[in-house]
Write an enzyme that holds these catalytic residues in place. Structure first.
Site, mmCIF file in Angstrom:
data_model
loop_
_atom_site.group_PDB
_atom_site.id
_atom_site.type_symbol
_atom_site.label_atom_id
_atom_site.label_comp_id
_atom_site.label_asym_id
_atom_site.label_seq_id
_atom_site.Cartn_x
_atom_site.Cartn_y
_atom_site.Cartn_z
ATOM 1 N N TYR A 54 0.849 -1.193 0.000
ATOM 2 C CA TYR A 54 0.000 0.000 0.000
ATOM 3 C C TYR A 54 0.894 1.257 0.000
ATOM 4 O O TYR A 54 0.681 2.193 -0.767
ATOM 5 C CB TYR A 54 -0.903 -0.042 1.238
ATOM 6 C CG TYR A 54 -1.690 1.214 1.532
ATOM 7 C CD1 TYR A 54 -2.964 1.390 1.012
ATOM 8 C CD2 TYR A 54 -1.175 2.206 2.372
ATOM 9 C CE1 TYR A 54 -3.706 2.534 1.311
ATOM 10 C CE2 TYR A 54 -1.899 3.345 2.668
ATOM 11 C CZ TYR A 54 -3.165 3.511 2.139
ATOM 12 O OH TYR A 54 -3.888 4.641 2.441
HETATM 13 P P1 NAD Z 1 -12.534 4.710 1.173
HETATM 14 O O1 NAD Z 1 -12.367 3.285 0.811
HETATM 15 O O2 NAD Z 1 -13.712 5.051 1.991
HETATM 16 O O3 NAD Z 1 -12.499 5.614 -0.122
HETATM 17 C C1 NAD Z 1 -11.911 5.214 -1.340
HETATM 18 C C2 NAD Z 1 -12.960 5.383 -2.428
HETATM 19 O O4 NAD Z 1 -12.385 5.095 -3.696
HETATM 20 C C3 NAD Z 1 -14.148 4.440 -2.272
HETATM 21 O O5 NAD Z 1 -15.342 5.157 -2.381
HETATM 22 C C4 NAD Z 1 -13.977 3.427 -3.404
HETATM 23 O O6 NAD Z 1 -15.220 2.920 -3.854
HETATM 24 C C5 NAD Z 1 -13.262 4.279 -4.444
HETATM 25 N N1 NAD Z 1 -12.434 3.507 -5.391
HETATM 26 C C6 NAD Z 1 -11.478 2.606 -5.076
HETATM 27 N N2 NAD Z 1 -10.913 2.105 -6.192
HETATM 28 C C7 NAD Z 1 -11.524 2.724 -7.242
HETATM 29 C C8 NAD Z 1 -11.385 2.630 -8.649
HETATM 30 N N3 NAD Z 1 -10.507 1.808 -9.203
HETATM 31 N N4 NAD Z 1 -12.169 3.410 -9.421
HETATM 32 C C9 NAD Z 1 -13.071 4.258 -8.878
HETATM 33 N N5 NAD Z 1 -13.251 4.374 -7.540
HETATM 34 C C10 NAD Z 1 -12.497 3.621 -6.727
HETATM 35 O O7 NAD Z 1 -11.186 5.131 1.916
HETATM 36 P P2 NAD Z 1 -10.822 6.481 2.690
HETATM 37 O O8 NAD Z 1 -10.395 6.077 4.044
HETATM 38 O O9 NAD Z 1 -11.868 7.505 2.529
HETATM 39 O O10 NAD Z 1 -9.509 6.915 1.910
HETATM 40 C C11 NAD Z 1 -9.513 7.919 0.921
HETATM 41 C C12 NAD Z 1 -8.083 8.111 0.450
HETATM 42 O O11 NAD Z 1 -7.273 8.554 1.534
HETATM 43 C C13 NAD Z 1 -7.442 6.820 -0.072
HETATM 44 O O12 NAD Z 1 -6.597 7.159 -1.144
HETATM 45 C C14 NAD Z 1 -6.619 6.356 1.097
HETATM 46 O O13 NAD Z 1 -5.524 5.571 0.687
HETATM 47 C C15 NAD Z 1 -6.153 7.698 1.663
HETATM 48 N N6 NAD Z 1 -5.768 7.614 3.084
HETATM 49 C C16 NAD Z 1 -6.701 7.275 4.004
HETATM 50 C C17 NAD Z 1 -6.325 7.210 5.342
HETATM 51 C C18 NAD Z 1 -7.323 6.833 6.425
HETATM 52 O O14 NAD Z 1 -6.932 6.751 7.571
HETATM 53 N N7 NAD Z 1 -8.599 6.626 6.111
HETATM 54 C C19 NAD Z 1 -5.004 7.491 5.730
HETATM 55 C C20 NAD Z 1 -4.078 7.830 4.733
HETATM 56 C C21 NAD Z 1 -4.476 7.911 3.412
#
Ligand code: NAD
Length: 313
Positions: free
Chosen positions: A145
């Site tokens: 990741y």
């Molecule tokens: P989440 O899974 O709720 O959101 C990701 C979204 O992307 C989802 O709605 C999913 O359906 C969509 N998605 C995934 N693959 C896709 C594709 N190929 N095409 C179209 N849509 C797609 O996760 P989140 O926690 O809201 O994370 C959002 C971003 O922040 C991500 O990039 C994650 O890596 C990053 N992030 C999150 C955290 C955390 O603590 N939640 C920490 C660091 C980074």
């Protein structure tokens, strides 16, 4: 501003969409709903300045078509589960790196030059630093990741250098809050609902990380975007404090009004292979610009537990 938000039906993305709409912007959400939920954006579906496209970022032709006419891209779509890479080794390659390339290539075709990207603390890997600043290096992630995030950062930087793009890259702490669908809080709540007497805790419980409340995260993203105007704007987004996993378990038990829960540790310093057990992010760069998290890590965790328990949307 016409904003294209990949992953806008996800946990953080949907809160960002709320803020963008509230500020009068026009928003297109592009999401395949693999881990997102249409319910999170339901309240915008009837609005004129909002469009939802259910599609996959791996479909380059579709991304090229739908991205046209926007001023800026907020790229949040990704596999959100750090652990999954252990089982599916091409997941972060595709959902992290190829998906980001598709976004950038589609932007290039449509002459869109501004991209905001959700990166993560995991790009730093496991280090001896007490607090990691954006200048720390070399960045050597220990999860697939993390490699996906670092690869995506590299591609974005290359498009800035080669095609005059401008970017705001945010390395988030652990983000928690309403609409949270994954992570340690959700995991503990689900386990305790099944068995209120005993809680399995991965690792030794001493893992210690900063937890950022989701509204602080969204405010930070938009603050940096408004106030920083370099070509490459790279920020850690975090509060100044940390919370241990055992403390989270205690808070979940308290909020669920459970007494005498027995904590069963699986042992070892980390929850799983690729998990960075202890870190702190130095947020001084964005603090100096004028943004600071309003909640401490413990406060964010407590509020997020209540959100998840009461299914706040
Ligand atoms: P989440 O899974 O709720 O959101 C990701 C979204 O992307 C989802 O709605 C999913 O359906 C969509 N998605 C995934 N693959 C896709 C594709 N190929 N095409 C179209 N849509 C797609 O996760 P989140 O926690 O809201 O994370 C959002 C971003 O922040 C991500 O990039 C994650 O890596 C990053 N992030 C999150 C955290 C955390 O603590 N939640 C920490 C660091 C980074």
């Amino acid at each position: 501003m016409k904003a294209f938000v990949s992953g806008g039906a996800g946990f953080i993305g949907s809160h960002l969409v709320d803020s963008l709409i509230e500020n009068g912007h026009t928003v297109t959400v592009y999401d395949n709903l693999s881990s997102g939920d249409k319910q999170f954006i339901q309240h915008h579906l009837h609005q004129e300045n909002f469009t939802f496209i259910k599609a996959d970022l791996l479909d380059l032709k579709r991304v090229k078509k739908e991205i046209q006419g926007h001023d800026i891209v907020f790229h949040l779509a990704a596999n959100p589960h750090v652990r999954l890479g252990e089982k599916q080794t091409d997941l972060d390659l595709n959902q992290g790196i190829v998906a980001t390339y598709n976004i950038l290539e589609a932007m290039r075709h449509s002459s869109i030059k501004k991209i905001v990207f959700s990166s993560s603390s995991v790009v730093y890997g496991e280090t001896q630093e007490s607090s990691l600043s954006e200048t720390y290096g070399p960045t050597l992630p220990i999860s697939l990741y993390g490699a996906g995030k670092l690869g995506a950062e590299g591609l974005i930087s290359a498009f800035c250098g080669t095609f005059d793009f401008q970017t705001w890259i945010y390395r988030f702490a652990n983000v928690v809050g309403a609409r949270g669908t994954h992570g340690v809080i959700v995991d503990f709540i689900e386990k305790l609902k099944k068995n209120p007497k005993e809680l399995e805790i991965l690792g030794d419980g001493k893992q210690c990380k900063p937890y950022l409340y989701v509204s602080d995260c969204v405010d930070g993203i938009l603050f940096g975007f408004t106030h920083a105007q370099e070509k490459m704007n790279l920020f850690n987004l975090s509060c100044d404090t940390t919370t241990t996993v055992t403390r989270i378990a205690e808070m979940v038990a308290e909020e669920m009004k459970l007494k005498n829960v027995s904590f069963k540790y699986t042992g070892g310093i980390r929850g799983w292979k690729g998990d960075v057990p202890r870190f702190q992010l130095d947020a001084q760069k964005i603090n100096t610009l004028g943004w600071k998290a309003t909640l401490t890590s413990d406060e964010a965790v407590r509020k997020a537990i209540r959100d998840v328990l009461h299914a706040n949307l």
